[in-house]
Each structure stands twice: as C-alpha cells, then as structure tokens.
Design a protein around this motif. Structure first.
Motif, mmCIF file in Angstrom:
data_model
loop_
_atom_site.group_PDB
_atom_site.id
_atom_site.type_symbol
_atom_site.label_atom_id
_atom_site.label_comp_id
_atom_site.label_asym_id
_atom_site.label_seq_id
_atom_site.Cartn_x
_atom_site.Cartn_y
_atom_site.Cartn_z
ATOM 1 N N ARG A 78 8.065 -4.164 1.460
ATOM 2 C CA ARG A 78 8.290 -3.143 2.485
ATOM 3 C C ARG A 78 6.984 -2.455 2.890
ATOM 4 N N CYS A 79 5.902 -2.770 2.187
ATOM 5 C CA CYS A 79 4.658 -2.018 2.339
ATOM 6 C C CYS A 79 3.816 -2.465 3.526
ATOM 7 N N LYS A 80 3.266 -1.475 4.189
ATOM 8 C CA LYS A 80 2.260 -1.649 5.225
ATOM 9 C C LYS A 80 0.927 -1.233 4.596
ATOM 10 N N VAL A 81 -0.003 -2.213 4.491
ATOM 11 C CA VAL A 81 -1.219 -2.022 3.704
ATOM 12 C C VAL A 81 -2.450 -2.017 4.608
ATOM 13 N N LEU A 82 -3.370 -1.095 4.338
ATOM 14 C CA LEU A 82 -4.674 -1.081 4.989
ATOM 15 C C LEU A 82 -5.729 -1.511 3.983
#
Length: 215
Positions: A78-82
């Motif tokens: 579910r993660c949105k990673v930078l």
C-alpha cells in the motif's frame, strides 16, 4: 524452469545471517539480479556483499545495507515511497517489488537514464524516475508513506521529512559529530512530531544540492 543462481542463494543466506530477516525483503533481493546494475568491469563481484563503484563517482550500496534499510522502512504493497539518490537503480528495483509506487530522484542525468533502462528491462512499471535536486524532495507527489535517502545528509533533512505522512517512516544517513554518518530511522507520529532512532554507523556518498545536467 531455470535453476536458481547459486551466487544469489549464497548472498541471500549471508544477508539472513547478518540480520536481514524479513522474508519479503529477502525475496525481493533474490528476484533482483544485481549483476545488471553493476559496471561490466565489476561483474565478477556483482553478488559479493560489498559496495561497488558506478559512474559519476557514485556507488551501488552493499547488499547488506540495502537489505537492512529496506527492512527498517517496513514497506508493504500500500506504500508510496520516495527514494533520494537513484544511482544504479538497484535499491529502487527492490523497493518496487514491495511497494505500490516508487518515486526516485537522481541528480546525474547519465545515472538516471541508465537506471530507467534497467527498470524497463525488468518490467518494473511502478517506478517513476526524475532527474533533479533530491534535497527538495518531490512536493507535487507528497505526502509519502516512506522515504529513503541513499546519500549522507549533512544535517537532518527537514524539507524531506515534511513530505512524510503521519505514521510514515523515513530511513536516512545523517552526518554525526564523530566525522562519520549515522543511519537514522524517523517515524512521524499522528501528532506530526518525529521519533528518531539511531540504528548504526554507515558510509555513503554525500547528499548534494542541485542537479548536474552535464553528466
């Protein structure tokens, strides 16, 4: 069915014995062929647990550090990673097997283009690369569930941490008063404050402001 590469199996076993215990992280490393991220002159060492030089005076991180930093992030689908510092693209490729979406910034045009070609070859369609100044983050896509920096920040990078969601986690090497770097995990609480945990001493190339268009 292709037989597993014994070099990959040996590397994964070594990482497990050194503290990378998350099975999903280990599986992502096993499925990501490090040899395509390594310059040809270092192919004999592609599966060694060591950092290696790449173009533009940068490095591809030691697999143990990649594994430990990824494990500390606690990434799920579910993660949105930078990611700040695409480099060869190896870390981003591993994150892409765990996260919903990875946004990665590289200041060197040469490295960014080479990494983008590797992502395409691996059919990793959930990575969005960008050439630019990583110290500014990616405000248009913020906030992020997770942030990882693969270069040593001179001080705590509050500009990046401001782009972290409440409940989010960031893993960043930061210069310390001993003349080295400390890997720090930041957790943003629901009250929008930061809990900090010093994890271990590390050595990364420095985090530098600006974009280098000539390289």
């Amino acid at each position: 069915m292709t037989a597993p590469d014994p070099r990959v199996i040996q590397l994964v076993m070594s990482l497990r014995g050194s503290g990378v215990t998350d099975r999903l992280v280990l599986a992502a490393i096993e499925r990501t062929p490090r040899d395509i991220f390594v310059p040809d002159r270092f192919l004999d060492h592609a599966f060694d647990d060591r950092a290696l030089p790449i173009d533009c005076g940068q490095t591809i991180s030691q697999p143990l550090i990649v594994g430990l930093m990824t494990q500390l992030l606690q990434v799920d689908d579910r993660c949105k990673v930078l990611e700040i510092g695409t480099g060869s693209g190896y870390q981003a490729a591993i994150l892409a097997r765990l996260a919903r979406r990875v946004y990665t910034i590289e200041r060197y045009r040469t490295l960014a283009k080479e990494a983008e070609a590797r992502f395409a070859a691996l059919r990793l369609t959930n990575i969005t690369p960008r050439i630019g100044d990583g110290t500014k983050g990616w405000p248009e896509q913020a906030p992020f569930d997770r942030i990882i920096v693969t270069a040593g920040a001179p001080v705590r990078p509050d500009t990046l941490l401001a782009q972290l969601k409440p409940g989010g986690i960031a893993v960043i090497p930061v210069n310390n008063d001993r003349g080295s770097q400390t890997l720090v995990r930041y957790i943003k609480t629901d009250s929008d404050t930061l809990d900090e945990e010093a994890v271990m001493d590390v050595r990364f190339v420095p985090l530098v402001e600006g974009e280098t268009k000539a390289l």
